[in-house]
Design an enzyme around this catalytic site. Structure first.
Site, PDB file in Angstrom:
ATOM      1  N   HIS A  48      34.941  70.608   3.915  1.00 52.60           N
ATOM      2  CA  HIS A  48      35.687  70.598   5.171  1.00 52.60           C
ATOM      3  C   HIS A  48      35.019  69.696   6.199  1.00 52.60           C
ATOM      4  CE1 HIS A  48      38.566  74.205   5.194  1.00 52.60           C
ATOM      5  NE2 HIS A  48      38.239  73.970   3.933  1.00 52.60           N
TER       6      HIS A  48
ATOM      7  N   GLY B 195      44.940  68.512   0.356  1.00 55.92           N
ATOM      8  CA  GLY B 195      44.268  68.561   1.640  1.00 55.92           C
ATOM      9  C   GLY B 195      44.924  69.417   2.695  1.00 55.92           C
ATOM     10  N   GLU B 196      44.214  69.523   3.838  1.00 54.69           N
ATOM     11  CA  GLU B 196      44.704  70.236   5.016  1.00 54.69           C
ATOM     12  C   GLU B 196      44.596  69.325   6.235  1.00 54.69           C
ATOM     13  OE1 GLU B 196      41.605  71.731   3.805  1.00 54.69           O
ATOM     14  OE2 GLU B 196      42.481  73.029   2.280  1.00 54.69           O
TER      15      GLU B 196
ATOM     16  N   SER C 199      50.040  75.149  -5.872  1.00 57.37           N
ATOM     17  CA  SER C 199      50.656  76.262  -5.139  1.00 57.37           C
ATOM     18  C   SER C 199      52.119  76.448  -5.500  1.00 57.37           C
ATOM     19  CB  SER C 199      50.528  76.042  -3.626  1.00 57.37           C
ATOM     20  OG  SER C 199      51.156  74.824  -3.241  1.00 57.37           O
TER      21      SER C 199
ATOM     22  N   THR D 269      44.679  79.742  -5.137  1.00 61.38           N
ATOM     23  CA  THR D 269      44.103  80.752  -4.243  1.00 61.38           C
ATOM     24  C   THR D 269      44.936  82.026  -4.206  1.00 61.38           C
ATOM     25  OG1 THR D 269      45.249  79.735  -2.348  1.00 61.38           O
ATOM     26  CG2 THR D 269      42.971  79.030  -2.776  1.00 61.38           C
TER      27      THR D 269
END
Length: 329
Positions: free
Chosen positions: A38, A106-107, A173, A191
């Site tokens: 991060h 990514g975020e 996801s 996750t």
């Protein structure tokens, strides 16, 4: 049999503490160590965010047996894929081939900082697949040039290469990212313990490829305190991935999680020292088809390692043996 990993959460600890935890995790018998990558932490209760790749270099030097996994790196905006290819090759070389490269789309939290915007999800997937193509070409050796839709590479060559390229595991996801992982990756990361993710991946990629999952646990003899710690540190995950990937800064996550209750977090994060509760939480992942389970330890790490060695890991082994004897998957 599942293998178990310890997750270094850079958002919660400084680099020297992460190295100390990694040594303790190897001593405790974990099979692999993961590290988050991060620029920003998620919340104001997270007080750190060191550069994961500096820590990975130190991990490669100080550990001897455990696999090392980036969980996950985004090779598209903040990093150019040629740079990710070089640093992954270096860590793989330093670690004697123990490094695995986990990748994701990514975020916004981390990628917006370089001022190149935040594209929609389908463009991010395009960028990720092109990035993987570039990295794999560079790992093949020789000079390489690329004029693609999203990236340009001019006569690049990685001179320090490991004996074998690092495996690439892609975060998924939904159907689009699963298809990408099946095409371009050597395994998948998720996750959420959803059986449909692993089934769809196996159908597309073929059975037997690694499937990584990750969950948080909050171990404390005072269960009320364990619940408070889980809420303070892990409520950022409650809104779901569509929110997690889009918000740009910790202040936005503070606002988005202001109404998340302690009970909401405790439903997702096992709290306290009830071994059966923790075993059940981890076995949700194995029942869903995941074979590599990474554990994020919230709160007192000394107490977590003691609990892991004396109760939780033996409990998982005993449960697995019982199920095997009964012919239960």
């Amino acid at each position: 049999m599942a293998s178990y990993g310890y997750s270094l959460m850079c958002e919660l600890h400084g680099p020297n503490e992460l190295l100390a935890q990694a040594s303790r995790a190897e001593e405790a018998g974990f099979d692999f160590i993961t590290i988050s990558d991060h620029f920003h932490p998620w919340l104001y209760t997270h007080h750190h965010s060191p550069y994961a790749w500096s820590v990975l270099g130190a991990l490669a030097a100080q550990t001897t047996d455990v696999e090392l996994v980036s969980l996950v790196t985004c090779p598209t905006i903040r990093y150019h894929p040629a740079i990710v290819a070089q640093k992954a090759a270096t860590v793989a070389t330093m670690s004697g081939g123990r490094f695995r490269l986990g990748l994701g789309a990514g975020e916004n939290l981390n990628e917006h900082v370089v001022g190149r915007g935040w594209p929609p999800a389908h463009i991010r997937h395009e960028m990720l697949e092109e990035a993987i193509e570039i990295m794999q070409a560079l790992w093949a050796g020789g000079y390489y040039k690329h004029e693609g839709k999203h990236y340009t590479v001019h006569d690049a060559r990685i001179f320090t290469l490991p004996a074998e390229p690092p495996p690439v595991y892609v975060a998924v996801s939904g159907s689009e990212s699963i298809a990408l992982a099946a095409r371009a990756g050597d395994g998948m990361v998720a996750t959420e313990p959803r059986r449909e993710l692993t089934q769809e991946f196996d159908e597309a990629a073929g059975a037997g490829k690694p499937k990584y999952g990750q969950l948080a646990v909050s171990v404390d003899d005072d269960e009320a305190r364990a619940r408070r710690v889980a809420h303070d540190l892990f409520r950022f995950g409650m809104p779901g991935w569509k929110v997690q990937s889009e918000l740009p800064n910790p202040v936005n996550f503070e606002a988005a999680t202001a109404y998340v209750r302690e009970d909401d977090v405790a439903e997702a994060v096992p709290c306290g020292t009830d071994v059966d509760r923790h075993v059940e939480a981890i076995e949700q992942w194995t029942r869903a088809g995941f074979d590599r389970i990474a554990v994020v330890a919230l709160g007192n790490n000394d107490r977590f390692f003691e609990f892991w060695e004396q109760q939780l890991h033996p409990g998982l082994e005993a449960s697995a043996a019982t199920k095997a004897a009964a012919g239960v998957e």
